[in-house]
Design an enzyme around this catalytic site. Structure first.
Site, short mmCIF file in Angstrom:
data_model
loop_
_atom_site.label_atom_id
_atom_site.label_comp_id
_atom_site.label_asym_id
_atom_site.label_seq_id
_atom_site.Cartn_x
_atom_site.Cartn_y
_atom_site.Cartn_z
N GLU A 1 0.83 -1.21 0.00
CA GLU A 1 0.00 0.00 0.00
C GLU A 1 0.86 1.26 0.00
OE1 GLU A 1 -4.12 -1.13 2.22
OE2 GLU A 1 -2.28 -1.46 3.39
N GLU B 1 -3.89 -9.69 3.07
CA GLU B 1 -4.71 -9.51 4.27
C GLU B 1 -5.86 -10.52 4.38
OE1 GLU B 1 -2.91 -5.41 3.45
OE2 GLU B 1 -3.72 -7.07 2.27
#
Length: 262
Positions: free
Chosen positions: A116, A136
């Site tokens: 990210e 995730e």
């Protein structure tokens, strides 16, 4: 090269107009809440300093960042994460909002929060050993620092869904093929520095206007984006550099102007 901002785990080192925003939290550069706070502080300084014309994001020779600090997050209840979630996003947003060219130099793992963070850069240069991913889902959660939004805008929604739904890892060559990486090179930090240094003598307010027009335009419809561009285009005519650049072009052709940064 001096450490102009030095937190426990994040440094901002400035030399020749380029700032290296360096993560340094052994062993895996896990992005804890403290690291997030230090990223915000370093990004703020990079934004404010007139001697910083471009920024390189770097995690070191071994890896970029293997993700957010899962041990830290696992201890939080839902109400506690509600209170913390804005902080998780704002650190990456602070980097994405630096109004200057930003390049990520990616070695080794760039996973979860590390991936990210690379998405906050304008371009990404990856080493042959680079591995990207948003795993995730394998932890029973989802990306929370912009992954569902920036990844989809970068590689398209179907590819983003594939990566986020499966949590699979993406090696350098695939990352290049799908647009997650812009170059695959032997020494991504050296390549990133070279790319960033070309802006040390560029017109900073024109670069700022171009970045803002692109980023804000991507968040809206075409007509609104064109209006944003029109306003930014007209605004740069108020800068001294615009006059200098156009006069130099008329007299000497492109690429000869000496800009003052005002």
């Amino acid at each position: 090269m001096s450490a102009d901002y030095a937190g426990d785990f994040v440094r901002l080192e400035v030399a020749d107009g380029v700032a290296t925003l360096r993560l340094d939290r052994p062993k895996m550069n896990a992005i804890s809440f403290q690291v997030q706070a230090e990223l915000r502080a370093a990004a703020e300084q990079a934004t404010e300093r007139s001697d910083v014309r471009a920024v390189v994001l770097y995690g070191g020779e071994r890896l970029f960042a293997a993700g957010n600090d899962v041990k830290e997050m696992a201890e939080l209840s839902y109400p506690e994460m509600v209170d913390r979630s804005a902080s998780v996003q704002s650190a990456v947003t602070a980097v994405a909002s630096i109004p200057k060219p930003v390049v990520a130099a990616v070695t080794g793992y760039a996973l979860g929060g590390g991936c990210e963070l690379t998405l906050a850069a304008d371009v990404r240069f990856a080493g042959p050993d680079a591995v990207f991913g948003q795993p995730e889902i394998l932890l029973g959660i989802i990306p929370g620092a912009g992954g569902t939004q920036r990844l989809a805008r970068l590689v398209g929604p179907s590819r983003a869904k594939d990566l986020i739904f499966t949590g699979r890892f993406v090696k350098a060559e695939e990352a290049l093929a799908i647009g997650l990486a812009d170059r695959v090179v032997e020494d991504p930090y050296a390549e990133a520095l070279g790319w960033a240094k070309q802006f040390a003598q560029a017109a900073p307010y024109a670069l700022r206007a171009a970045k803002e027009a692109i980023d804000r335009g991507l968040a809206t419809d075409l007509a609104t984006g064109l209006e944003i561009e029109r306003q930014q285009f007209a605004a740069v005519f108020a800068t001294a550099d615009a006059g200098t650049g156009m006069a130099s072009f008329v007299a000497n052709g492109p690429g000869k102007a000496v800009f003052e940064g005002r």
